[in-house]
Motif scaffolding. Structure first.
Motif, PDB file in Angstrom:
ATOM      1  N   GLN A 133      11.269   8.987 -16.207  1.00 21.04           N
ATOM      2  CA  GLN A 133      10.480   9.689 -17.224  1.00 21.04           C
ATOM      3  C   GLN A 133      10.258  11.163 -16.869  1.00 21.04           C
ATOM      4  OE1 GLN A 133       9.500   8.191 -20.171  1.00 21.04           O
ATOM      5  NE2 GLN A 133      10.877   6.599 -19.412  1.00 21.04           N
ATOM      6  N   ARG A 134      11.023  11.683 -15.860  1.00 22.06           N
ATOM      7  CA  ARG A 134      11.024  13.113 -15.483  1.00 22.06           C
ATOM      8  C   ARG A 134       9.719  13.555 -14.847  1.00 22.06           C
ATOM      9  NH1 ARG A 134      12.521  15.021 -21.166  1.00 22.06           N
ATOM     10  NH2 ARG A 134      11.768  17.054 -20.472  1.00 22.06           N
ATOM     11  N   PHE A 135       9.098  12.649 -14.086  1.00 24.13           N
ATOM     12  CA  PHE A 135       7.975  13.012 -13.241  1.00 24.13           C
ATOM     13  C   PHE A 135       8.433  12.966 -11.787  1.00 24.13           C
ATOM     14  CE2 PHE A 135       5.928  10.969 -16.993  1.00 24.13           C
ATOM     15  CZ  PHE A 135       5.287  12.098 -17.487  1.00 24.13           C
ATOM     16  N   THR A 136       7.530  13.346 -10.874  1.00 22.95           N
ATOM     17  CA  THR A 136       7.835  13.347  -9.444  1.00 22.95           C
ATOM     18  C   THR A 136       7.062  12.228  -8.762  1.00 22.95           C
ATOM     19  OG1 THR A 136       8.197  15.736  -9.444  1.00 22.95           O
ATOM     20  CG2 THR A 136       7.771  14.698  -7.314  1.00 22.95           C
ATOM     21  N   VAL A 137       7.759  11.406  -8.000  1.00 25.22           N
ATOM     22  CA  VAL A 137       7.115  10.309  -7.274  1.00 25.22           C
ATOM     23  C   VAL A 137       6.302  10.883  -6.120  1.00 25.22           C
ATOM     24  CG1 VAL A 137       7.482   8.217  -5.917  1.00 25.22           C
ATOM     25  CG2 VAL A 137       8.943   8.703  -7.884  1.00 25.22           C
ATOM     26  N   GLY A 138       5.030  10.568  -6.087  1.00 25.52           N
ATOM     27  CA  GLY A 138       4.160  11.052  -5.026  1.00 25.52           C
ATOM     28  C   GLY A 138       4.053  10.055  -3.889  1.00 25.52           C
ATOM     29  N   GLU A 139       2.846   9.871  -3.382  1.00 29.05           N
ATOM     30  CA  GLU A 139       2.615   8.997  -2.246  1.00 29.05           C
ATOM     31  C   GLU A 139       1.855   7.749  -2.676  1.00 29.05           C
ATOM     32  OE1 GLU A 139       0.387  11.238   0.508  1.00 29.05           O
ATOM     33  OE2 GLU A 139       1.988  12.674   0.971  1.00 29.05           O
ATOM     34  N   VAL A 140       1.955   6.724  -1.839  1.00 36.06           N
ATOM     35  CA  VAL A 140       1.068   5.576  -1.970  1.00 36.06           C
ATOM     36  C   VAL A 140      -0.205   5.952  -1.214  1.00 36.06           C
ATOM     37  CG1 VAL A 140       0.706   3.134  -1.461  1.00 36.06           C
ATOM     38  CG2 VAL A 140       2.970   3.941  -2.186  1.00 36.06           C
ATOM     39  N   LEU A 141      -1.244   6.298  -1.968  1.00 34.31           N
ATOM     40  CA  LEU A 141      -2.455   6.816  -1.340  1.00 34.31           C
ATOM     41  C   LEU A 141      -3.176   5.754  -0.530  1.00 34.31           C
ATOM     42  CD1 LEU A 141      -3.866   9.043  -4.220  1.00 34.31           C
ATOM     43  CD2 LEU A 141      -2.477   9.728  -2.266  1.00 34.31           C
ATOM     44  N   GLU A 142      -3.168   4.524  -1.027  1.00 32.06           N
ATOM     45  CA  GLU A 142      -3.834   3.454  -0.280  1.00 32.06           C
ATOM     46  C   GLU A 142      -3.400   2.105  -0.825  1.00 32.06           C
ATOM     47  OE1 GLU A 142      -7.995   2.416  -2.310  1.00 32.06           O
ATOM     48  OE2 GLU A 142      -8.009   4.416  -1.369  1.00 32.06           O
ATOM     49  N   GLN A 143      -3.677   1.058  -0.023  1.00 31.57           N
ATOM     50  CA  GLN A 143      -3.489  -0.327  -0.447  1.00 31.57           C
ATOM     51  C   GLN A 143      -4.851  -1.015  -0.467  1.00 31.57           C
ATOM     52  OE1 GLN A 143      -0.431  -1.753   2.380  1.00 31.57           O
ATOM     53  NE2 GLN A 143       0.837  -2.112   0.586  1.00 31.57           N
ATOM     54  N   ARG A 144      -5.027  -1.896  -1.434  1.00 31.63           N
ATOM     55  CA  ARG A 144      -6.282  -2.637  -1.560  1.00 31.63           C
ATOM     56  C   ARG A 144      -5.972  -4.114  -1.700  1.00 31.63           C
ATOM     57  NH1 ARG A 144      -9.048   0.960  -6.425  1.00 31.63           N
ATOM     58  NH2 ARG A 144      -9.264   2.936  -5.247  1.00 31.63           N
TER      59      ARG A 144
END
Length: 651
Positions: free
Chosen positions: A471-482
């Motif tokens: 969808q032409r966005f940028t994949v960031g980070e996995v900030l956290e897991q819950r």
């Protein structure tokens, strides 16, 4: 009208001062960008080390060494270095911005240069190189790609990326540095370089300017390196009529295989080249160049260059063919040049003929130029060039276009390269030649295009990443897991760059960060404390005894876990938890009901939470008296325990 930038540095500002505008070039160690110095309001070139090299201490040291080496030098023929720093995880170098082409690009356009062009460029390069050698710095990467030919006529030597200070010899280590086509024999065979190695590279470059080709070629780099080490550079006059005997001698002197047989540094080479370049003007230079004797060793020339020879060496395009040495086949000795007096007389007659012809043409050209100047400057044929206004504030961009007699109309368009409110592009594009009064559409950037945000919650991590890119966005980070009821790596939330949940739309190429599930919280009820601790550790949860508790439980055996005691909500891997441990069922003392009427005794036991029983029939209970219990009075039993009442009957 959206364009995707080549890398994320475009649009960033380094150290709050250097606003990156566009990319200029890419090299082996770094990328070069056009930037604006916000403090001094000037355009600069910013050289940024490649991110994967910044982690290498050796490369970083060499990059910073370039800054120190170049900063020590100040010369009109050297690219100036202004600043050096580290920001956004990148090491960078700020240099003078020089709109230009390289000597390599000029050679591609013209194939070969005239003697006059070669001498002009060579004098500028040697002047800058002499300043470096005078400061004790060896360039070590001299080649046409590093010679800048500015739009305003300046000639500058740049890219000291391989430069380093030198005392006598500078060793290169385990690998040869520089471009293989310009490496000196000592670099190939011994891996050492000094000022004379730069002179060798310049000699190869001068040969290439005069002939349009390098003296040594091969299919593999090692073949070229072998020729540098074991073969003499041929005279350029064998390939080009532009090369005079004096230029032949200069090239062969600078490219001798033994360093001791070359000029000691760029200053000495420059003195010789200026003697050749000044010959046409009758400078009277007495600089004597070594000539190549029959056995190939350099020996002093026996006479000063005569006026005719000087004229030929200055590169005059009209009569050069009559005065320079013609090309000859290898192995054939060139014919001996005419006497100096004869050459001077021939050159004088040629000049007089050329002067009369030029005078006649000059009158015609002046009249023609005047007519053409009126037609194209003020008359119906006048045209203007659409200026490049990208990156300017919209008002300044509009004014710049109107100054060129263009009619401006405004439009809006999305842009990844230019912030909202700035000029992004024009239609017709910048650089186009158009008539005065032409309508030009000026595009005002609205920033990146806003795109609809897809549903990411509930997808697996891999599915979400693929959809974000699609969808032409940028994949960031996995900030956290819950911990949650969802399977591990299921997306629980998608966040924008500001940490808030995404709305219906989001800017193109915007970074989307994710929060994912760590899976369900481990079920430890009924396990012993040790078993529960081990199971929780498998899910990266640690048991904190300080927050544990003990409770009575009629359902959970004594010593087993009743439940977890979370310290955070939600729980995440790495958190600490407490354990609620069972004390077993709670015990209560049996009350003493002796000597109480039977019914009163039963009521007392029921009120204490026990279940009383008796063998006395209901009809006789009013005549019965309690004499004791089983279990006995004072014994502790669980609530609800059956208590048998012993009694007697009195009629």
């Amino acid at each position: 009208m959206t364009s995707v930038p080549s890398d994320p540095l475009i649009g960033q500002t380094l150290d709050g001062r250097y606003a990156i505008r566009s990319r200029i070039a890419r090299g082996g160690m770094a990328m070069v960008y056009l930037a604006t110095d916000l403090r001094l309001e000037r355009r600069v070139a910013v050289k940024v080390m490649h991110e994967h090299l910044a982690e290498d201490a050796n490369f970083t040291r060499r990059f910073e060494q370039e800054a120190r080496s170049a900063a020590r030098l100040s010369h009109p023929n050297l690219v100036n270095v202004f600043d050096q720093g580290h920001d956004l995880g990148r090491t960078y170098l700020v240099m003078e911005y020089l709109p230009s082409i390289t000597l390599r690009e000029l050679l591609k356009q013209q194939r070969r240069l005239t003697a006059e062009q070669s001498l002009e460029i060579g004098e500028a390069v040697l002047s800058g190189l002499a300043a470096a050698h005078g400061a004790g710095i060896v360039h070590r990467d001299l080649k046409p790609e590093n010679v800048m030919l500015a739009d305003d006529g300046r000639i500058k030597l740049g890219d000291f990326g391989l430069a380093r200070a030198v005392s006598a010899n500078t060793t290169t280590g385990q690998a040869l540095l520089g471009t293989i086509a310009y490496l000196s024999p000592e670099l190939v065979t011994r891996g050492v370089a000094d000022a004379r190695s730069d002179i060798y590279a310049f000699g190869i470059m001068l040969y290439e300017m005069l002939t349009g080709a390098q003296p040594f070629v091969g299919e593999q780099p090692m073949q070229i390196a072998y020729q540098h080490a074991h073969s003499d550079v041929p005279a350029p006059s064998l390939q080009s009529a532009e090369a005079s005997p004096a230029l032949d001698s200069l090239v062969l002197w600078m490219t001798r295989r033994e360093p001791d047989e070359r000029p000691r540094d760029a200053g000495e080479a420059l003195e010789s080249l200026r003697g050749i370049a000044g010959a046409e003007a009758g400078s009277g230079s007495t600089r004597v160049l070594p000539r190549i004797a029959d056995e190939g060793a350099p020996t002093p020339a026996t006479s000063v260059l005569d006026p005719a020879q000087r004229w030929a060496l200055a590169g005059n395009a009209d009569d050069a063919a009559t005065t320079v040495a013609p090309a000859v086949e290898p192995g054939v000795e060139p014919a001996r040049a005419p006497a100096p007096i004869d050459r001077a007389a021939d050159a004088g007659r040629a000049r007089r003929r050329r002067g009369r012809i030029i005078a006649g043409f000059a009158v015609l050209l002046i009249a023609t130029a005047g007519a053409l100047g009126w037609w194209f400057g003020q008359g119906p044929g006048s045209q203007v060039t659409v200026p490049d206004v990208a990156g300017q504030e919209i008002a300044a961009a509009q004014a710049a276009l109107e100054e060129h007699a263009l009619v401006v109309t405004l439009a809006e368009c999305s842009s990844l390269e230019y912030p909202a409110g700035q000029a992004a592009e024009t239609e017709p594009a910048s650089g186009s030649r158009v008539d005065r009064g032409t309508a030009v559409q000026l595009c005002q950037s609205t920033g990146p295009q806003l795109l609809p945000v897809p549903t990411l919650v509930g997808l697996s991590l891999d599915e979400a990443r693929a959809l974000i890119e699609d969808q032409r966005f940028t994949v960031g980070e996995v900030l956290e897991q819950r911990f949650s009821d969802d399977e591990a790596d299921t997306v629980l939330a998608a966040l924008g760059a500001n940490g808030d949940a995404l709305g219906d739309t989001y800017p193109e190429l915007g970074t989307i960060d994710l929060i994912t599930s760590a899976g369900p919280v481990p079920d430890v009820a009924g396990l012993t404390a040790d078993e529960a601790t081990a199971r929780l550790a498998d899910s990266s949860l640690t048991v904190d005894p300080a927050v544990g508790a003990e409770s009575y439980s009629a359902d959970v055996p004594q010593g087993s876990v009743i439940s977890l005691l979370p310290q955070t909500d939600p729980m995440r891997p790495g958190d600490s938890v407490g354990l609620e441990i069972s004390l077993g069922p709670e015990l209560f003392p049996v009350p003493d009901v002796s000597d109480l009427p039977l019914q009163e005794a039963m009521d007392a036991l029921s009120a204490a939470g026990f279940t009383p029983t008796t063998l006395v029939p209901d009809a006789l209970r009013s005549f019965a008296k309690a004499t004791g219990t089983d279990p006995a009075a004072g014994e502790k039993v669980a609530a609800g325990t059956e208590i048998r009442i012993r009694s007697t009957i009195s009629l």
